[in-house]
Design an enzyme around this catalytic site. Structure first.
Site, PDB file in Angstrom:
ATOM      1  N   SER B 205       0.778  -1.238   0.000  1.00 52.29           N
ATOM      2  CA  SER B 205       0.000   0.000   0.000  1.00 52.29           C
ATOM      3  C   SER B 205       0.808   1.287   0.000  1.00 52.29           C
ATOM      4  O   SER B 205       0.271   2.331  -0.336  1.00 52.29           O
ATOM      5  CB  SER B 205      -0.945   0.020   1.199  1.00 52.29           C
ATOM      6  N   HIS B 233      -5.821  -4.054  -1.851  1.00 54.35           N
ATOM      7  CA  HIS B 233      -5.600  -2.944  -2.790  1.00 54.35           C
ATOM      8  C   HIS B 233      -5.632  -3.441  -4.234  1.00 54.35           C
ATOM      9  O   HIS B 233      -4.902  -2.914  -5.096  1.00 54.35           O
ATOM     10  CB  HIS B 233      -4.262  -2.255  -2.500  1.00 54.35           C
ATOM     11  N   LYS B 264     -12.909  -1.137   0.384  1.00 53.98           N
ATOM     12  CA  LYS B 264     -12.119  -0.218  -0.422  1.00 53.98           C
ATOM     13  C   LYS B 264     -12.826   0.004  -1.759  1.00 53.98           C
ATOM     14  O   LYS B 264     -13.810   0.764  -1.811  1.00 53.98           O
ATOM     15  CB  LYS B 264     -10.678  -0.736  -0.590  1.00 53.98           C
TER      16      LYS B 264
END
Lengths: 407, 419
Positions: B205, B233, B264
């Protein structure tokens, strides 16, 4: 797949062992909203639910559902961010203030769950170094999440005191005088027995030996204590406890969310250091909206709390009269003690056939020989529903020889 | 109403007693954080999360370039409607852990969809990927009965580190970041264990770099190890059809376990999961502590997530738009003379090296209507401070250009651009 043969093998064996021990957990599938009465796949009629943490009956409350939907409209679906980057909306700070005011404390910090609040607590409350050492003194029967929180704080001197044993707590506090800071951590209400921690005595000892007191009020916030401020309030010690960790995922609507509330200096520190807070997503708008509304409801009136108290008293009285072994208490967690694990499981199955949904708890969740059906009363239960359950318990009890037939 | 409530008892916050030593120590530590310049203050947003947001204290809206809102779905009307509909049909909450009375049909449906999306056998839901990681290692192979080694990339996410710390007697080994030689050495060392688990972020990240998952799988096959990838991610938008870094590396069918988040790209409300072989998932259902001892996922979140996977299974439109935006931004910023770690991911670290500079740069950007955050020590190593930009499919070309122009302006002002 890379198909690690050894891993597959070992895990398959582990699963077999669990099945053989009779402790394999199956999930029943509910096809309705959570309520005192629910629809379960595989049963034709609805059943009455006596094993949810839905203490105030708010899990499908229309006002809360509207609040959640309205907040989705105003504040969106999600933030996709941790708090400190771009994950704080005005509604988050408003909810934190509301929680603080409800508890008559200075500030609150939100988490995805009380599980996270607890696991992020000990490591986040204090930076440890050579000059600053910590002792954590924890009740032996504390919740799994507190245990994990303590385990994550490896540098601390970690001590356990016998369940609610104040003499043992005192001796551990004496042992911990070497450390610069001491934290006593206890469930307010212990979830397997519904017993209340002796919080006043704990605070007395904390004063004497210079320790912080943290109470997990997950099975109390909203409905236990005169105004629902938990076991701490019930014990008359709300203004003596330093920090409370609790949940919005039980009585307060049951969707999700947790918090730690207490002195601002500690909350500030948690905001700077608590790992679940720093590295996990902020609470979603729908949940913040519903929780804020839930606090407003319980602050406006204690009707639901009183209804729950009434229901609890009624159920306890009737079950004791019928001859069941129930520890004395006032909490809506009511363990019907059955002794052997096999009995508890069979009992629960028979209850389901009579339209009452309960769960048997046995080893290792509770000690050997202390298996039980753990009933949880709700403000949402009507008198008819309580009677139906009581009658079913009596019928099955007689059938299985748990209570005498003359009762 | 609040004042009424409080009038009924003595309304004062004076505690009868507090541990004076603890308070004093914590106060001091707070001051140290302030002095070090690493104090985190929270800006308050008064709009929905979106490419353009309202922030308290700034007059006009600002463009958000630091959310994990990769597909722009955090305020998607379709997802919002799905969440609301599911509240109507399935209620506000379950107030229960999964195995007592916390499983609705929609939970099973979502688990099936996630498994289908990943072409794996089964899924287990959690409140967050933080919890999925926290519960994985201890819930997996019993380290008391078998010897387990966990091999973890040095830069893995905090939640993986915590999960490993909770794994009790398992042997914990760390390999240098993306260093396959070091991983191999550690795997050889761990041959005396019964089980080995290699665990890695799919995309890291802070840098947006991709783990060499193909090589990891090769090593796993050779040395008999389970491979777990955290795709937080990546899920939904990275890889040809958004199936993550594992797909990007062409090894989706070789990875054993994927942990990822619904919090996310996939709407950002909350939720996480572990997906993989049924036997592994079954084990986690029986043993994973966050699963057994924490509330089940709220219906609203489940409903919105089902809708998201519906969308993703049908089209790669959003993910394609994100790719386009990412390429555009990267090209322009590199041309302008910024130091950007090469890559394809929408995480774009603009390297500024000095912590103080990164913070000042972010402040100047905010003045120009661009909301970004400076990252410095200890979040990233000393001397590697940066502004971490995160591109979204929701960003328009105009918004990207506005950000790029602002970066260039401030870059010139601060003398950061390469000549």
């Amino acid at each position: 797949m890379t198909d690690s043969k050894s891993a597959l093998d070992i895990i398959s064996k582990q699963l077999d062992q669990i099945r053989e021990a009779g402790t394999y957990k199956e999930e029943r599938i509910i096809v309705s909203q959570q309520s005192s009465e629910i629809d379960v796949e595989g049963t034709e009629e609805k059943v009455l639910n006596f094993c949810a943490n839905n203490y105030l009956g708010l899990s499908n409350n229309k006002v809360l559902m509207e609040a959640a939907k309205k907040t989705i409209d105003t504040h969106g679906l999600g933030l996709s961010s941790v708090r400190f980057i771009c994950g704080t909306q005005n509604i988050h700070t408003k909810l934190e203030k509301t929680i603080a005011q409800f508890h008559e404390m200075e500030d609150a910090i939100l988490y995805s769950s009380c599980f996270d609040a607890n696991t992020g607590f000990f490591e986040g409350i204090l930076a440890l170094s050579e000059g600053t050492t910590l002792a954590i003194i924890s009740d032996a029967l504390n919740h799994a999440s507190i245990i994990d929180g303590v385990r994550l704080c490896r540098k601390a001197n970690r001590l356990i005191y016998k369940h609610m044993d104040m003499e043992d707590l005192e001796s551990k506090l004496q042992q911990a005088q070497e450390q610069t800071v001491r934290i006593i951590a206890t469930d307010g209400i212990f979830s397997m027995d519904g017993d209340v921690a002796p919080i006043n005595e704990i605070c007395d000892l904390a004063e004497k030996y210079d320790a912080i007191v943290m109470v997990d009020e997950s099975h109390a916030t909203g409905f236990f204590g005169k105004k629902g401020r938990g076991a701490s309030e019930f014990c008359g010690a709300l203004n003596r406890v330093d920090l409370i960790c609790s949940t919005m995922g039980k009585a307060l609507g049951g969707s999700s969310g947790g918090f730690t509330v207490g002195k601002k200096v500690y909350i500030d520190m948690l905001r700077q250091r608590s790992r679940p807070y720093l590295f996990s997503n902020t609470v979603s708008p729908a949940i913040v909206g519903a929780a804020t509304k839930a606090f407003e409801i319980i602050m406006e009136s204690t009707d639901l709390l009183l209804k729950l108290q009434e229901n609890t008293r009624y159920f306890r009285t009737k079950m004791l009269e019928a001859g069941f072994k129930i520890p004395i208490g006032e909490h809506p967690i009511i363990p019907i003690m059955l002794g052997e694990g096999r009995v508890a499981i069979e009992y629960a199955d028979k209850m389901l056939k009579k339209g009452i949904y309960v769960i048997g708890f046995s080893y290792p969740v509770v000690p050997k020989g202390k298996a039980r059906i753990r009933v949880q009363i709700s403000a949402g239960h009507s008198k008819e529903q309580l009677d139906k359950a009581i009658n079913a318990f009596i019928e099955v009890g007689k059938d299985m020889g748990v209570i005498k037939s003359e009762n | 109403m609040l004042s009424n409530f409080l009038q009924k008892q003595q309304y004062n916050y004076v505690r009868n007693f507090t541990s004076k030593s603890a308070e004093r120590i914590v106060k001091q530590q707070l001051q140290e954080i302030r002095n070090a310049g690493t104090w985190k203050a929270e800006r308050i947003i008064n709009t929905q999360q979106s490419a353009s947001i309202g922030v308290e204290g700034t007059w006009n809206k600002v463009l958000n370039f630091c959310a994990n809102n990769y597909l722009g779905l955090s305020n998607s009307p379709e997802l919002m409607q799905a969440a609301k509909d599911t509240i109507d049909s399935h209620g506000l909450g379950l107030s229960s852990v999964r195995f007592i009375c916390g499983t609705q049909n929609i939970h099973k449906k979502l688990e099936n969809m996630i498994a289908k999306f990943h072409r794996m056998e089964d899924t287990i839901l959690y409140s967050s990927c933080f919890d999925a990681n926290g519960g994985l290692f201890e819930g997996f192979v019993d380290p008391v009965k078998s010897k387990v080694a966990i091999l973890s990339d040095a830069l893995n996410h905090a939640s993986i580190i915590d999960g490993i710390r909770l794994s009790g007697k398992a042997r914990k080994m760390r390999y240098n970041h993306i260093d396959m030689q070091d991983l191999e050495n550690k795997l050889i060392e761990a041959q005396d264990q019964d089980v080995r688990i290699i665990t890695t972020d799919g995309v890291f990240s802070m840098d947006g770099d991709v783990a060499p998952i193909e090589k990891i799988c090769d090593l796993a096959e050779r040395y008999d190890s389970v491979v777990m990838v955290d795709e937080s991610h990546a899920t939904g938008f990275f890889g040809k059809t958004g199936r993550g870094a594992s797909e990007f590396c062409n090894v989706l069918d070789r990875v054993d376990i994927i942990n990822s988040t619904l919090g996310k790209a996939l709407g950002g409300s909350s939720g996480g999961f572990t997906v993989g072989k049924k036997c592994y998932i079954d084990m986690l259902r029986q043993r994973s502590r966050p699963y057994l001892f924490s509330n089940t996922l709220a219906p609203a979140v489940v409903g919105a997530s089902i809708k998201v996977f519906d969308i993703l299974l049908k089209s790669t439109e959003l993910r394609d738009q994100l790719e386009k935006n990412t390429l555009y931004f990267r090209e322009k910023m590199t041309k302008a003379g910024f130091d950007i770690l090469a890559g394809e991911h929408p995480i774009i670290p603009i390297m500024l090296y000095e912590g103080k500079l990164a913070n000042e740069f972010a402040d100047e950007m905010l003045k120009r209507g661009i909301y970004v955050i400076g990252f410095s020590y200890p979040v990233v190593p000393k001397g590697e401070a940066r502004i971490r930009v995160q591109i979204s499919a929701g960003h328009t070309k105009e918004q990207l250009d506005k950000a790029i122009d602002a970066f260039v302006e401030v870059g010139k002002l601060k003398g950061c651009l390469k000549k």
